[in-house]
Design a protein around this motif. Structure first.
Motif, mmCIF file in Angstrom:
data_model
loop_
_atom_site.group_PDB
_atom_site.id
_atom_site.type_symbol
_atom_site.label_atom_id
_atom_site.label_comp_id
_atom_site.label_asym_id
_atom_site.label_seq_id
_atom_site.Cartn_x
_atom_site.Cartn_y
_atom_site.Cartn_z
ATOM 1 N N ASN A 153 26.087 -42.869 18.474
ATOM 2 C CA ASN A 153 27.075 -43.707 17.789
ATOM 3 C C ASN A 153 28.364 -42.918 17.572
ATOM 4 O O ASN A 153 28.332 -41.712 17.318
ATOM 5 C CB ASN A 153 26.539 -44.170 16.433
ATOM 6 C CG ASN A 153 25.296 -45.019 16.568
ATOM 7 O OD1 ASN A 153 25.121 -45.726 17.562
ATOM 8 N ND2 ASN A 153 24.421 -44.949 15.579
ATOM 9 N N ARG A 195 29.221 -54.345 19.888
ATOM 10 C CA ARG A 195 28.766 -53.040 19.364
ATOM 11 C C ARG A 195 29.801 -52.384 18.444
ATOM 12 O O ARG A 195 29.618 -51.253 18.013
ATOM 13 C CB ARG A 195 28.453 -52.119 20.541
ATOM 14 C CG ARG A 195 27.245 -52.569 21.381
ATOM 15 C CD ARG A 195 26.947 -51.595 22.515
ATOM 16 N NE ARG A 195 28.003 -51.592 23.532
ATOM 17 C CZ ARG A 195 28.850 -50.586 23.707
ATOM 18 N NH1 ARG A 195 28.786 -49.508 22.938
ATOM 19 N NH2 ARG A 195 29.766 -50.638 24.648
ATOM 20 N N HIS A 230 33.359 -48.139 14.173
ATOM 21 C CA HIS A 230 32.042 -47.634 14.532
ATOM 22 C C HIS A 230 31.619 -48.266 15.849
ATOM 23 O O HIS A 230 31.665 -49.500 15.998
ATOM 24 C CB HIS A 230 31.046 -47.985 13.419
ATOM 25 C CG HIS A 230 29.669 -47.497 13.666
ATOM 26 N ND1 HIS A 230 29.228 -46.249 13.280
ATOM 27 C CD2 HIS A 230 28.613 -48.101 14.267
ATOM 28 C CE1 HIS A 230 27.956 -46.100 13.623
ATOM 29 N NE2 HIS A 230 27.553 -47.204 14.225
ATOM 30 N N SER A 283 28.425 -48.481 18.215
ATOM 31 C CA SER A 283 27.001 -48.182 18.266
ATOM 32 C C SER A 283 26.523 -48.109 19.713
ATOM 33 O O SER A 283 27.074 -48.739 20.608
ATOM 34 C CB SER A 283 26.206 -49.250 17.506
ATOM 35 O OG SER A 283 26.386 -50.508 18.105
ATOM 36 N N SER A 284 25.499 -47.276 19.908
ATOM 37 C CA SER A 284 24.865 -47.137 21.231
ATOM 38 C C SER A 284 25.916 -46.980 22.325
ATOM 39 O O SER A 284 26.018 -47.805 23.245
ATOM 40 C CB SER A 284 23.975 -48.355 21.521
ATOM 41 O OG SER A 284 23.018 -48.534 20.507
#
Lengths: 109, 113
Positions: free
Chosen positions: A18, A58, A73, A75-76
Motif C-alpha cells: 500500500n 483502490r 492511499h 491499496s494493493s
C-alpha cells in the motif's frame, strides 16, 4: 500565497504493498484535487476531495481541512500505478490553483 | 465529452523562433488555463482566461501571450523561444474560476534547441 508541500518526494514499493502520499497546504482550501501524471506527461484527475474521505477503486483520499492536510492511499499497488502524483489546491474567490511538486511513485514487480 | 485537446503534442523549435500551442474544449467551460511543467517541479501557472478576460502571472507576463477567440479555443504564444522554454505545456479548463474540477489536456511537449 498558498504553499503546497507533498511528501515523500519519491517512494519505491513492491507490487501489492500500500502507498500513502501526503499533501500539506499553508492556507484554507475549498478545492483539493489529486492528479496522476503519467510518464508521458499528461495529467489525469483522480479525485476531487476538499474535505472528508472519498473512495474510488483502490484509491482513498482523506482531507482534514482544519489541519490543512490531505492524504492519498493506494491499496494493493500495481506496476501501472507508477508515476507522479500531484496535489492541487484552490480557494473560493482565488483563481489561482497551486500545485505541489508531486510524489514520484515507483512500483516494482 | 470531458476531454481537453492540445496541439501539437510535440514541438521542436529553434532558439529565437516563435511557438504557438493550441488548446480546445467542448465543455463550455468559462475558464481555461495554461501551465508549464518541468521535470521534478510543480506545474507553474502561466496565465488563464475567465471568459474573455486574460490574467497573466507577473513573473511570466512578458514571456507568454494568449488569445481566446471563442469559448472553446485558447492559444499560448511564445514570440521568441529560449532554451529555458523547454517544458511540457498543459492546458486545463474548469466550469468557473474556482471551486471546480480542473480538466487537463495531454500536454504539448516543447523542446527548444
Amino acid at each position: 500565497g498558498q504553499q503546497v508541500q507533498q511528501s515523500p518526494s519519491s517512494l519505491v514499493l513492491q507490487e501489492g504493498e500500500n502507498a500513502e502520499l501526503q499533501c500539506n497546504f499553508s492556507s484554507t482550501a475549498t478545492q483539493l484535487q489529486w492528479f496522476y501524471q503519467s510518464p508521458g506527461g499528461s495529467l489525469v484527475s483522480l479525485l476531487s476531495n476538499p474535505s472528508g474521505t472519498k473512495h474510488t477503486g483502490r484509491l482513498t483520499s482523506t482531507t482534514v481541512t482544519k489541519e490543512r492536510r490531505s492524504s492519498l492511499h493506494i491499496s494493493s499497488s500495481q506496476t501501472t500505478d507508477s508515476g507522479t502524483y500531484l496535489c492541487a489546491i484552490g480557494s473560493y474567490g482565488n483563481e489561482k490553483i497551486t500545485f505541489g511538486a508531486g510524489t514520484k511513485l515507483t512500483i516494482k514487480p | 465529452d470531458t476531454t481537453v485537446k492540445q496541439n501539437p503534442r510535440y514541438k521542436l523549435a529553434r532558439v529565437g523562433k516563435p511557438v504557438n500551442l493550441i488548446c480546445s474544449q467542448t465543455m463550455n467551460h468559462d475558464t481555461m488555463y495554461w501551465y508549464q511543467k518541468k521535470p521534478n517541479q510543480a506545474p507553474k501557472l502561466l496565465l488563464f482566461y475567465y471568459d474573455k478576460i486574460l490574467n497573466r502571472e507577473a513573473d511570466t507576463f512578458e514571456k507568454f501571450q494568449s488569445s481566446r477567440p471563442n469559448n472553446s479555443f485558447c492559444s499560448l504564444y511564445i514570440g521568441s523561444a529560449g532554451l529555458e522554454y523547454s517544458a511540457m505545456y498543459l492546458c486545463a479548463s474548469s466550469r468557473e474560476i474556482s471551486g471546480n474540477t480542473l480538466y487537463f489536456g495531454e500536454g504539448s511537449r516543447l523542446i527548444v534547441v
